[in-house]
Design a protein around this motif. Structure first.
Motif, PDB file in Angstrom:
ATOM      1  N   GLY A  14      43.688 -15.979 -14.374  1.00 50.42           N
ATOM      2  CA  GLY A  14      44.826 -15.086 -14.201  1.00 50.42           C
ATOM      3  C   GLY A  14      44.827 -13.942 -15.199  1.00 50.42           C
ATOM      4  N   ASP A  15      44.351 -14.220 -16.445  1.00 47.67           N
ATOM      5  CA  ASP A  15      44.288 -13.175 -17.461  1.00 47.67           C
ATOM      6  C   ASP A  15      43.334 -12.069 -17.030  1.00 47.67           C
ATOM      7  OD1 ASP A  15      46.010 -14.638 -19.148  1.00 47.67           O
ATOM      8  OD2 ASP A  15      44.329 -15.838 -19.858  1.00 47.67           O
ATOM      9  N   PHE A  16      42.183 -12.465 -16.511  1.00 49.30           N
ATOM     10  CA  PHE A  16      41.199 -11.479 -16.091  1.00 49.30           C
ATOM     11  C   PHE A  16      41.636 -10.767 -14.818  1.00 49.30           C
ATOM     12  CE2 PHE A  16      38.719 -14.021 -19.005  1.00 49.30           C
ATOM     13  CZ  PHE A  16      37.949 -13.072 -19.664  1.00 49.30           C
ATOM     14  N   ASP A  17      42.371 -11.458 -13.978  1.00 46.75           N
ATOM     15  CA  ASP A  17      42.919 -10.801 -12.785  1.00 46.75           C
ATOM     16  C   ASP A  17      43.898  -9.699 -13.183  1.00 46.75           C
ATOM     17  OD1 ASP A  17      41.431 -12.432 -11.162  1.00 46.75           O
ATOM     18  OD2 ASP A  17      43.071 -13.834 -10.741  1.00 46.75           O
ATOM     19  N   GLU A  18      44.764 -10.013 -14.164  1.00 51.40           N
ATOM     20  CA  GLU A  18      45.711  -9.011 -14.636  1.00 51.40           C
ATOM     21  C   GLU A  18      44.980  -7.830 -15.255  1.00 51.40           C
ATOM     22  OE1 GLU A  18      49.579  -8.581 -17.648  1.00 51.40           O
ATOM     23  OE2 GLU A  18      48.120 -10.193 -17.949  1.00 51.40           O
ATOM     24  N   LEU A  19      43.949  -8.116 -16.050  1.00 53.02           N
ATOM     25  CA  LEU A  19      43.196  -7.045 -16.694  1.00 53.02           C
ATOM     26  C   LEU A  19      42.546  -6.132 -15.656  1.00 53.02           C
ATOM     27  CD1 LEU A  19      41.064  -7.286 -19.877  1.00 53.02           C
ATOM     28  CD2 LEU A  19      40.097  -6.171 -17.881  1.00 53.02           C
ATOM     29  N   SER A  20      41.912  -6.720 -14.653  1.00 49.71           N
ATOM     30  CA  SER A  20      41.253  -5.920 -13.617  1.00 49.71           C
ATOM     31  C   SER A  20      42.259  -5.069 -12.853  1.00 49.71           C
ATOM     32  CB  SER A  20      40.495  -6.823 -12.649  1.00 49.71           C
ATOM     33  OG  SER A  20      39.462  -7.521 -13.312  1.00 49.71           O
ATOM     34  N   VAL A  22      45.341  -4.020 -13.866  1.00 46.85           N
ATOM     35  CA  VAL A  22      45.919  -2.963 -14.696  1.00 46.85           C
ATOM     36  C   VAL A  22      44.884  -1.875 -14.975  1.00 46.85           C
ATOM     37  CG1 VAL A  22      46.901  -2.429 -16.954  1.00 46.85           C
ATOM     38  CG2 VAL A  22      47.620  -4.491 -15.737  1.00 46.85           C
ATOM     39  N   ALA A  23      43.651  -2.271 -15.311  1.00 46.07           N
ATOM     40  CA  ALA A  23      42.600  -1.294 -15.570  1.00 46.07           C
ATOM     41  C   ALA A  23      42.341  -0.435 -14.338  1.00 46.07           C
ATOM     42  CB  ALA A  23      41.317  -1.996 -16.001  1.00 46.07           C
ATOM     43  N   GLY A  24      42.424  -1.038 -13.160  1.00 46.62           N
ATOM     44  CA  GLY A  24      42.252  -0.276 -11.925  1.00 46.62           C
ATOM     45  C   GLY A  24      43.346   0.763 -11.749  1.00 46.62           C
ATOM     46  N   ARG A  25      44.580   0.415 -12.106  1.00 48.02           N
ATOM     47  CA  ARG A  25      45.681   1.375 -12.006  1.00 48.02           C
ATOM     48  C   ARG A  25      45.484   2.531 -12.976  1.00 48.02           C
ATOM     49  NH1 ARG A  25      49.586  -3.126 -12.208  1.00 48.02           N
ATOM     50  NH2 ARG A  25      50.321  -2.254 -14.182  1.00 48.02           N
ATOM     51  N   VAL A  26      45.091   2.210 -14.209  1.00 47.17           N
ATOM     52  CA  VAL A  26      44.856   3.265 -15.197  1.00 47.17           C
ATOM     53  C   VAL A  26      43.702   4.157 -14.750  1.00 47.17           C
ATOM     54  CG1 VAL A  26      44.180   3.744 -17.583  1.00 47.17           C
ATOM     55  CG2 VAL A  26      45.768   1.866 -17.098  1.00 47.17           C
ATOM     56  N   ARG A  27      42.652   3.546 -14.245  1.00 44.59           N
ATOM     57  CA  ARG A  27      41.481   4.306 -13.788  1.00 44.59           C
ATOM     58  C   ARG A  27      41.863   5.271 -12.665  1.00 44.59           C
ATOM     59  NH1 ARG A  27      38.859   0.201 -12.354  1.00 44.59           N
ATOM     60  NH2 ARG A  27      37.866  -0.232 -14.361  1.00 44.59           N
ATOM     61  N   ARG A  28      42.623   4.780 -11.703  1.00 44.82           N
ATOM     62  CA  ARG A  28      43.014   5.643 -10.575  1.00 44.82           C
ATOM     63  C   ARG A  28      43.943   6.769 -11.032  1.00 44.82           C
ATOM     64  NH1 ARG A  28      43.037   0.529  -8.159  1.00 44.82           N
ATOM     65  NH2 ARG A  28      45.284   0.263  -8.536  1.00 44.82           N
ATOM     66  N   ALA A  29      44.831   6.460 -11.977  1.00 42.92           N
ATOM     67  CA  ALA A  29      45.737   7.489 -12.490  1.00 42.92           C
ATOM     68  C   ALA A  29      44.958   8.586 -13.202  1.00 42.92           C
ATOM     69  CB  ALA A  29      46.762   6.861 -13.435  1.00 42.92           C
ATOM     70  N   MET A  30      43.985   8.196 -14.019  1.00 39.12           N
ATOM     71  CA  MET A  30      43.207   9.183 -14.750  1.00 39.12           C
ATOM     72  C   MET A  30      42.326  10.013 -13.819  1.00 39.12           C
ATOM     73  SD  MET A  30      42.088   7.027 -18.147  1.00 39.12           S
ATOM     74  CE  MET A  30      41.249   8.440 -18.871  1.00 39.12           C
ATOM     75  N   ILE A  45      38.688   3.759 -21.114  1.00 37.93           N
ATOM     76  CA  ILE A  45      39.459   2.524 -20.907  1.00 37.93           C
ATOM     77  C   ILE A  45      38.860   1.386 -21.721  1.00 37.93           C
ATOM     78  CG2 ILE A  45      40.186   0.829 -19.182  1.00 37.93           C
ATOM     79  CD1 ILE A  45      40.179   3.112 -17.131  1.00 37.93           C
ATOM     80  N   THR A  46      37.533   1.342 -21.806  1.00 33.52           N
ATOM     81  CA  THR A  46      36.857   0.311 -22.597  1.00 33.52           C
ATOM     82  C   THR A  46      37.274   0.397 -24.063  1.00 33.52           C
ATOM     83  OG1 THR A  46      34.938   0.313 -21.120  1.00 33.52           O
ATOM     84  CG2 THR A  46      34.600  -0.571 -23.324  1.00 33.52           C
ATOM     85  N   VAL A  47      37.294   1.593 -24.613  1.00 32.39           N
ATOM     86  CA  VAL A  47      37.683   1.775 -26.017  1.00 32.39           C
ATOM     87  C   VAL A  47      39.144   1.385 -26.229  1.00 32.39           C
ATOM     88  CG1 VAL A  47      37.991   3.496 -27.844  1.00 32.39           C
ATOM     89  CG2 VAL A  47      35.933   3.529 -26.421  1.00 32.39           C
ATOM     90  N   LEU A  48      40.011   1.724 -25.285  1.00 32.40           N
ATOM     91  CA  LEU A  48      41.418   1.347 -25.381  1.00 32.40           C
ATOM     92  C   LEU A  48      41.572  -0.165 -25.486  1.00 32.40           C
ATOM     93  CD1 LEU A  48      44.522   1.918 -25.062  1.00 32.40           C
ATOM     94  CD2 LEU A  48      44.149   1.757 -22.592  1.00 32.40           C
ATOM     95  N   LEU A  49      40.891  -0.903 -24.615  1.00 34.10           N
ATOM     96  CA  LEU A  49      41.024  -2.363 -24.590  1.00 34.10           C
ATOM     97  C   LEU A  49      40.294  -3.032 -25.754  1.00 34.10           C
ATOM     98  CD1 LEU A  49      40.662  -3.083 -20.761  1.00 34.10           C
ATOM     99  CD2 LEU A  49      42.749  -2.862 -22.130  1.00 34.10           C
ATOM    100  N   THR A 215      51.295   1.394 -16.797  1.00 34.58           N
ATOM    101  CA  THR A 215      51.382   0.182 -17.601  1.00 34.58           C
ATOM    102  C   THR A 215      52.154   0.545 -18.869  1.00 34.58           C
ATOM    103  OG1 THR A 215      50.129  -1.602 -18.675  1.00 34.58           O
ATOM    104  CG2 THR A 215      49.185   0.618 -18.785  1.00 34.58           C
ATOM    105  N   ASP A 216      52.328  -0.428 -19.758  1.00 34.98           N
ATOM    106  CA  ASP A 216      53.030  -0.142 -21.012  1.00 34.98           C
ATOM    107  C   ASP A 216      52.290  -0.769 -22.184  1.00 34.98           C
ATOM    108  OD1 ASP A 216      53.705  -2.885 -21.067  1.00 34.98           O
ATOM    109  OD2 ASP A 216      55.584  -2.518 -20.014  1.00 34.98           O
ATOM    110  N   GLY A 217      52.779  -0.484 -23.378  1.00 35.20           N
ATOM    111  CA  GLY A 217      52.102  -0.949 -24.575  1.00 35.20           C
ATOM    112  C   GLY A 217      52.036  -2.451 -24.693  1.00 35.20           C
ATOM    113  N   GLN A 218      53.091  -3.155 -24.304  1.00 37.26           N
ATOM    114  CA  GLN A 218      53.096  -4.616 -24.400  1.00 37.26           C
ATOM    115  C   GLN A 218      52.054  -5.243 -23.478  1.00 37.26           C
ATOM    116  OE1 GLN A 218      54.770  -6.455 -26.684  1.00 37.26           O
ATOM    117  NE2 GLN A 218      55.230  -4.409 -27.483  1.00 37.26           N
ATOM    118  N   GLN A 219      51.908  -4.688 -22.289  1.00 37.24           N
ATOM    119  CA  GLN A 219      50.893  -5.215 -21.379  1.00 37.24           C
ATOM    120  C   GLN A 219      49.490  -4.925 -21.914  1.00 37.24           C
ATOM    121  OE1 GLN A 219      50.868  -3.725 -17.243  1.00 37.24           O
ATOM    122  NE2 GLN A 219      50.620  -5.863 -16.613  1.00 37.24           N
ATOM    123  N   ILE A 220      49.300  -3.770 -22.504  1.00 37.96           N
ATOM    124  CA  ILE A 220      48.005  -3.453 -23.104  1.00 37.96           C
ATOM    125  C   ILE A 220      47.674  -4.456 -24.205  1.00 37.96           C
ATOM    126  CG2 ILE A 220      46.741  -1.773 -24.505  1.00 37.96           C
ATOM    127  CD1 ILE A 220      46.887  -1.033 -21.567  1.00 37.96           C
TER     128      ILE A 220
END
Length: 330
Positions: A14-20, A22-30, A45-49, A215-220
């Motif tokens: 579930g952790d990796f599902d959430e990561l994928s 959220v990262a997909g949303r950030v990627r599409r937004a950028m 995104i890699t550096v952020l995480l 997304t937000d800082g807490q989720q990051i």
């Protein structure tokens, strides 16, 4: 070529599902803002995480500041932008203590570095003294002013841009500061098709105005913990050490990569593996990140420079020459 490893017990599917997700949303937004540069967006995104800092270096007008702002705006957290100029003072970045007449005591006024994401535009236009004001915050996530230490709120990331072409009125970043950036990316010129799309989508309106946080800082912070749980086998660690060590022995380099770069390479590889929905790091992750993580930290020798070989070329050559680890279960 790949190394297999047992999965970490600290992270669940579930952790990796959430990561994928959220990262997909950030990627599409950028990518609504940055046309035709998926590799650059992925590194950001890699550096952020990986809890690192990003240096964006390229010629004017290719979207360096746009990339930094797009990443910052896609996250609902505090963002501050600093326009680096020759007259910028260190206190503008860190903050200053001023005397408050009402309370009859000194009061600390936080500077621009007190934010979750700090966008430093044209960082090499400020004086070395002002550039150095970022050193403590980038490494230790804290600021010391008048003997008092103030801790910076997590997540904390510096995204800096600089133009390597203009030399007049600029101050090259010292090696100590370049070493604090986890990765360096270059935007490069867009493909003709991407440039045409940019004319259609960017000519009338600024795409950043319509970009909403996804997304937000807490989720990051939760995703960062997931990245930290990614397993790195002993053989992959040895491979990273061998690759960084090769930069120190290379005759083409007069300055090799630091031990900090090995740590950053492993942390970035963990994030890359997590983005690929893997709970373990492969040698492929190390190889793909070697140039963005190592190239800005090394200095080519004069002979290599005269021969037209830059730092990225030399690092790519070392990646090809250093033996891959043998496949084993650690």
């Amino acid at each position: 070529m790949s190394t297999t490893a047992t999965s970490s017990p600290l992270a669940g599917a579930g952790d990796f599902d959430e990561l994928s997700e959220v990262a997909g949303r950030v990627r599409r937004a950028m990518e609504q803002v940055i046309e035709g540069k998926p590799d650059v967006v992925e590194v950001a995104i890699t550096v952020l995480l990986a809890e690192g800092h990003l240096l964006i270096e390229d010629v004017p007008g290719v979207g360096k500041t746009m990339l930094a702002k797009a990443l910052a705006k896609s996250i609902d957290c505090t963002v501050r932008r600093i326009q680096f100029t020759p007259d910028l003072l260190p206190s503008d970045i860190t903050g200053v203590s001023v005397f408050n007449q009402e309370i009859r005591d000194f009061e600390f006024k936080p500077g621009a570095v007190f934010a979750n994401i700090v966008v430093g535009d044209e960082i090499n236009r400020a004086s070395p003294k002002t550039q150095a004001a970022l050193l403590e915050s980038m490494e230790e996530r804290q600021v010391t002013v008048d003997t008092t230490t103030y801790h910076l709120e997590a997540p904390f990331m510096v995204i800096a841009t600089q133009n390597p072409i203009e030399m007049e009125g600029t101050y090259p970043l010292p090696e100590a500061q370049r070493d604090r950036f986890m990765a360096r990316v270059s935007m490069g010129y867009p493909e003709p098709a991407a440039e045409l799309r940019m004319l259609d989508g960017h000519a009338a309106n600024d795409p950043l105005l319509s970009l909403q946080p996804v997304t937000d800082g807490q989720q990051i912070l939760r995703l960062v913990k997931t990245v930290q749980s990614v397993h790195v086998s002993e053989s992959v660690k040895e491979y990273a050490v061998a690759l960084v060590g090769a930069t120190r022995r290379s005759q083409e380099l007069r300055l090799g990569a630091s031990p900090r770069s090995t740590l950053h390479l492993i942390r970035a590889a963990r994030a890359a593996a997590a983005l690929d929905a893997r709970e373990f790091v492969l040698p492929d992750d190390i190889q793909e990140l070697a140039v963005p993580v190592l190239a800005h930290r090394v200095l080519p020798a004069a002979e290599a420079h005269l021969g037209g070989r830059g730092a990225a070329d030399i690092i790519s050559g070392l990646v090809s020459s250093v033996a891959l680890p043998r496949t084993r279960r650690d």
